[in-house]
Scaffold this motif. Structure first.
Motif, PDB file in Angstrom:
ATOM      1  N   THR A   1      -5.784   3.899   5.272  1.00  0.00           N
ATOM      2  CA  THR A   1      -7.216   4.128   5.404  1.00  0.00           C
ATOM      3  C   THR A   1      -7.918   2.801   5.697  1.00  0.00           C
ATOM      4  O   THR A   1      -7.312   1.726   5.646  1.00  0.00           O
ATOM      5  CB  THR A   1      -7.778   4.721   4.111  1.00  0.00           C
ATOM      6  N   ALA A   2      -9.193   2.903   5.976  1.00  0.00           N
ATOM      7  CA  ALA A   2      -9.975   1.691   6.198  1.00  0.00           C
ATOM      8  C   ALA A   2      -9.967   0.827   4.943  1.00  0.00           C
ATOM      9  O   ALA A   2      -9.943  -0.408   5.026  1.00  0.00           O
ATOM     10  CB  ALA A   2     -11.406   2.062   6.575  1.00  0.00           C
ATOM     11  N   ASP A   3      -9.939   1.459   3.770  1.00  0.00           N
ATOM     12  CA  ASP A   3      -9.905   0.716   2.515  1.00  0.00           C
ATOM     13  C   ASP A   3      -8.571  -0.008   2.353  1.00  0.00           C
ATOM     14  O   ASP A   3      -8.528  -1.162   1.917  1.00  0.00           O
ATOM     15  CB  ASP A   3     -10.140   1.660   1.334  1.00  0.00           C
ATOM     16  N   ASP A   4      -7.472   0.657   2.719  1.00  0.00           N
ATOM     17  CA  ASP A   4      -6.154   0.015   2.664  1.00  0.00           C
ATOM     18  C   ASP A   4      -6.132  -1.223   3.564  1.00  0.00           C
ATOM     19  O   ASP A   4      -5.636  -2.285   3.174  1.00  0.00           O
ATOM     20  CB  ASP A   4      -5.061   0.989   3.109  1.00  0.00           C
ATOM     21  N   LYS A   5      -6.648  -1.084   4.752  1.00  0.00           N
ATOM     22  CA  LYS A   5      -6.664  -2.197   5.703  1.00  0.00           C
ATOM     23  C   LYS A   5      -7.521  -3.352   5.176  1.00  0.00           C
ATOM     24  O   LYS A   5      -7.176  -4.519   5.354  1.00  0.00           O
ATOM     25  CB  LYS A   5      -7.171  -1.716   7.061  1.00  0.00           C
ATOM     26  N   ARG A   6      -8.634  -3.001   4.543  1.00  0.00           N
ATOM     27  CA  ARG A   6      -9.507  -4.042   3.977  1.00  0.00           C
ATOM     28  C   ARG A   6      -8.788  -4.799   2.863  1.00  0.00           C
ATOM     29  O   ARG A   6      -8.849  -6.039   2.793  1.00  0.00           O
ATOM     30  CB  ARG A   6     -10.784  -3.404   3.424  1.00  0.00           C
ATOM     31  N   ILE A   7      -8.081  -4.072   1.999  1.00  0.00           N
ATOM     32  CA  ILE A   7      -7.375  -4.708   0.887  1.00  0.00           C
ATOM     33  C   ILE A   7      -6.295  -5.650   1.413  1.00  0.00           C
ATOM     34  O   ILE A   7      -6.113  -6.766   0.904  1.00  0.00           O
ATOM     35  CB  ILE A   7      -6.771  -3.640  -0.040  1.00  0.00           C
TER      36      ILE A   7
ATOM     37  N   GLU B   1      -8.063  -8.763   2.913  1.00  0.00           N
ATOM     38  CA  GLU B   1      -8.639  -9.635   1.884  1.00  0.00           C
ATOM     39  C   GLU B   1      -7.555 -10.356   1.091  1.00  0.00           C
ATOM     40  O   GLU B   1      -7.722 -11.526   0.723  1.00  0.00           O
ATOM     41  CB  GLU B   1      -9.521  -8.812   0.943  1.00  0.00           C
TER      42      GLU B   1
ATOM     43  N   ASN C   1      -3.565  -4.237  -5.452  1.00  0.00           N
ATOM     44  CA  ASN C   1      -4.842  -3.985  -6.135  1.00  0.00           C
ATOM     45  C   ASN C   1      -4.574  -3.402  -7.515  1.00  0.00           C
ATOM     46  O   ASN C   1      -5.217  -2.435  -7.954  1.00  0.00           O
ATOM     47  CB  ASN C   1      -5.709  -3.036  -5.310  1.00  0.00           C
TER      48      ASN C   1
ATOM     49  N   ARG D   1     -11.639  -8.732 -12.809  1.00  0.00           N
ATOM     50  CA  ARG D   1     -11.774  -7.299 -12.529  1.00  0.00           C
ATOM     51  C   ARG D   1     -11.125  -6.443 -13.616  1.00  0.00           C
ATOM     52  O   ARG D   1     -11.146  -5.214 -13.536  1.00  0.00           O
ATOM     53  CB  ARG D   1     -11.143  -6.963 -11.170  1.00  0.00           C
TER      54      ARG D   1
ATOM     55  N   ARG E   1       0.814  -1.225   0.000  1.00  0.00           N
ATOM     56  CA  ARG E   1       0.000   0.000   0.000  1.00  0.00           C
ATOM     57  C   ARG E   1       0.843   1.269   0.000  1.00  0.00           C
ATOM     58  O   ARG E   1       0.302   2.365  -0.149  1.00  0.00           O
ATOM     59  CB  ARG E   1      -0.954   0.012   1.210  1.00  0.00           C
TER      60      ARG E   1
ATOM     61  N   SER F   1       0.545   3.801  -2.786  1.00  0.00           N
ATOM     62  CA  SER F   1      -0.680   4.607  -2.784  1.00  0.00           C
ATOM     63  C   SER F   1      -0.697   5.648  -1.673  1.00  0.00           C
ATOM     64  O   SER F   1      -1.139   6.783  -1.872  1.00  0.00           O
ATOM     65  CB  SER F   1      -1.910   3.699  -2.646  1.00  0.00           C
TER      66      SER F   1
END
Length: 263
Positions: A118-124, A127, A162, A193, A107, A110
């Protein structure tokens, strides 16, 4: 003669490309285009140019001649859009870091080295680790993991970019059957994707699943749809590999004496 294949608006395009180190060319006259959702397998023996081509696409090596464009610009222009998994000697890669620290590095392109995830970074990150089934060893030191477990972690790191372009150099090294299945499922999801995936591999079966295949032997021996390029006849003439067709797939039977397919 270079082979040009138009696949729509290209994510990756090369024309009359020569690659190598310093002034020494390894492979010359490479030409291809890959659109979103495409896969390309690079197949060849030791020193054939597979890793060199991946490094050139990643922007780690300059092109010696000709042109190469990634997302319409010179390689290295969009690091956040690219994930590069190189060949790592797991026995030497003993950083004092945990598995999750390795995956989080993806990450940085980015958010920057000093940026806040961010919360999105942590989610990626989570996952990606779940895809490769390494979430349970997130806090384990990398040095405490087996070679196969470390390879899963590094694949998870590649996934956590990602990225729209994945460059994978021998990704199945040290993986057991379960690890290979998880890796292949993750790559399929990336392709669905719209990501482009370029894989350097010795696994003819893996290569035959790709849309396109390039046989390298310090030159482009053949380039085209995987099912057309990876035939028993081509493999025998180029690499001395004896193969047969089984249920529509190429299966390696044996290699002729004096030939070796490995890098």
């Amino acid at each position: 003669m270079s082979t040009q294949v138009a696949l729509g608006s290209p994510v990756l395009a090369a024309a009359k490309l020569s690659i190598g180190y310093g002034r020494r060319s390894v492979v010359a006259d490479i030409g291809f285009e890959l659109a979103a959702g495409s896969t390309l397998a690079l197949v060849g023996a030791n020193g054939s140019g597979k890793s060199t081509l991946l490094k050139t696409i990643a922007g780690l090596l300059p092109a010696l001649f000709g042109s190469i464009h990634v997302f319409g610009k010179k390689p290295g222009s969009f690091p956040a859009r690219i994930a590069y998994l190189n060949q790592i000697n797991s026995n030497q890669m003993m950083l004092p870091l945990r598995a999750i620290d390795i995956v989080r590095m993806a990450r940085f392109s980015s958010i920057g080295l000093l940026g806040r995830a961010t919360a999105d970074d942590k989610r990626i990150v989570r996952e990606s680790m779940e895809w490769m089934d390494v979430i349970g060893m997130a806090n384990e030191p990398l040095s405490a993991l087996s070679g196969g477990q470390r390879q899963r972690v590094f694949i998870a790191q590649a996934l956590a970019h990602n990225a729209r372009l994945l460059l994978l150099d021998e990704p199945e090294t040290n993986l057991d059957a379960e690890g290979k299945a998880k890796y292949r499922a993750a790559v399929r999801a990336s392709i669905e994707r719209g990501s482009v995936v370029v894989i350097a591999t010795h696994d003819i079966t893996e290569a035959s699943r790709c849309d396109w295949a390039m046989l390298l032997a310090k030159k482009v021996v053949a380039f085209g749809p995987g099912c057309s390029v990876l035939t028993p006849e081509t493999l025998l003439s180029a690499f001395g590999i004896t193969a047969r067709m089984e249920e529509g797939k190429v299966v390696v039977v044996e290699r002729e004496h004096g030939h070796e397919c490995g890098e």
